[in-house]
Design a protein around this motif. Structure first.
Motif, short mmCIF file in Angstrom:
data_model
loop_
_atom_site.label_atom_id
_atom_site.label_comp_id
_atom_site.label_asym_id
_atom_site.label_seq_id
_atom_site.Cartn_x
_atom_site.Cartn_y
_atom_site.Cartn_z
N ALA A 102 2.78 4.13 -1.36
CA ALA A 102 2.87 4.78 -2.67
C ALA A 102 4.05 5.73 -2.79
O ALA A 102 4.23 6.36 -3.83
CB ALA A 102 1.58 5.54 -2.94
N SER A 119 0.81 -1.23 0.00
CA SER A 119 0.00 0.00 0.00
C SER A 119 0.84 1.27 0.00
O SER A 119 0.30 2.36 -0.16
CB SER A 119 -0.92 0.02 1.22
OG SER A 119 -0.16 0.17 2.41
N ASP A 125 6.28 10.78 1.23
CA ASP A 125 4.91 11.28 1.25
C ASP A 125 4.48 11.76 2.64
O ASP A 125 3.33 12.10 2.86
CB ASP A 125 3.93 10.21 0.73
CG ASP A 125 3.93 8.94 1.57
OD1 ASP A 125 4.63 8.88 2.61
OD2 ASP A 125 3.21 8.00 1.19
N THR A 127 7.62 7.30 -3.49
CA THR A 127 8.75 6.99 -4.37
C THR A 127 10.02 7.27 -3.59
O THR A 127 10.13 8.28 -2.90
CB THR A 127 8.71 7.86 -5.64
OG1 THR A 127 8.65 9.23 -5.26
CG2 THR A 127 7.53 7.51 -6.51
#
Length: 137
Positions: free
Chosen positions: A30, A28, A51, A32
Motif C-alpha cells: 500500500a 498487497s 510505510d 505510495t
C-alpha cells in the motif's frame, strides 16, 4: 527493397528505446512511491518502503533493453554509470546491488510472490499478479 528491410528493425529498436517503464510491487503493498523513493531504493540509500516495511529491489540483468531505460529514467544515470556506482560500493563494503533477474517474466514472478519486492518491467508486460506503483515515461 533492401533499404526497407533495414528500416523495419531500426524503427522497432527506436520504439523499444522509448518504452514506458512500470515500477511494480506486490498487490498487497500500500506504500505510495515517488520517483525519488524509487531512486533511493535502487541505489541502496533506502532499505524500506515509505510505510516502513522492508523493501527488496529486483533489477533486470545487464543487456535487457528496459534496464537501460529504467537506469536513465528512474536513476538519472546510464547503465555503465550504475555499474561503476555499485562496483565502488561493493569494493568498499558499503552496499550490495539489487538481485538481478534474466527476464521481465522472472521479475514479474518474483514480485508477485514476495510482498517486500519491488521491480520494473516494460509497461506492456504488466500482469494482474503485480501492482504498478509508478510509470516512468
Amino acid at each position: 527493397m533492401f533499404k526497407k528491410l533495414l528500416l523495419i528493425p531500426a524503427l522497432t529498436l527506436s520504439f523499444m528505446a522509448f518504452a514506458n517503464v512500470a515500477v511494480i510491487v506486490h498487490p498487497s503493498n500500500a506504500a505510495t512511491l515517488s520517483q525519488d523513493d524509487i531512486n533511493k531504493l535502487f541505489t541502496g540509500r533506502a532499505k524500506s518502503f515509505t510505510d516502513g516495511k522492508a523493501a527488496e529491489p529486483v533489477n533486470l540483468a545487464e543487456g535487457v533493453a528496459i534496464r537501460a531505460d529504467f537506469d536513465q529514467k528512474a536513476l538519472g544515470r546510464s547503465s555503465s554509470q550504475m555499474k561503476a556506482y555499485w562496483s565502488k560500493l561493493v569494493f568498499t563494503g558499503k552496499g550490495t546491488p539489487p538481485k538481478e533477474m534474466a527476464s521481465e517474466q522472472e521479475v514479474l514472478d518474483a514480485v508477485a510472490k514476495n510482498p517486500a519486492a519491488i521491480g520494473y518491467v516494460s509497461a506492456g508486460a504488466v500482469t494482474g499478479g503485480v501492482k504498478v506503483a509508478l510509470t516512468l515515461n
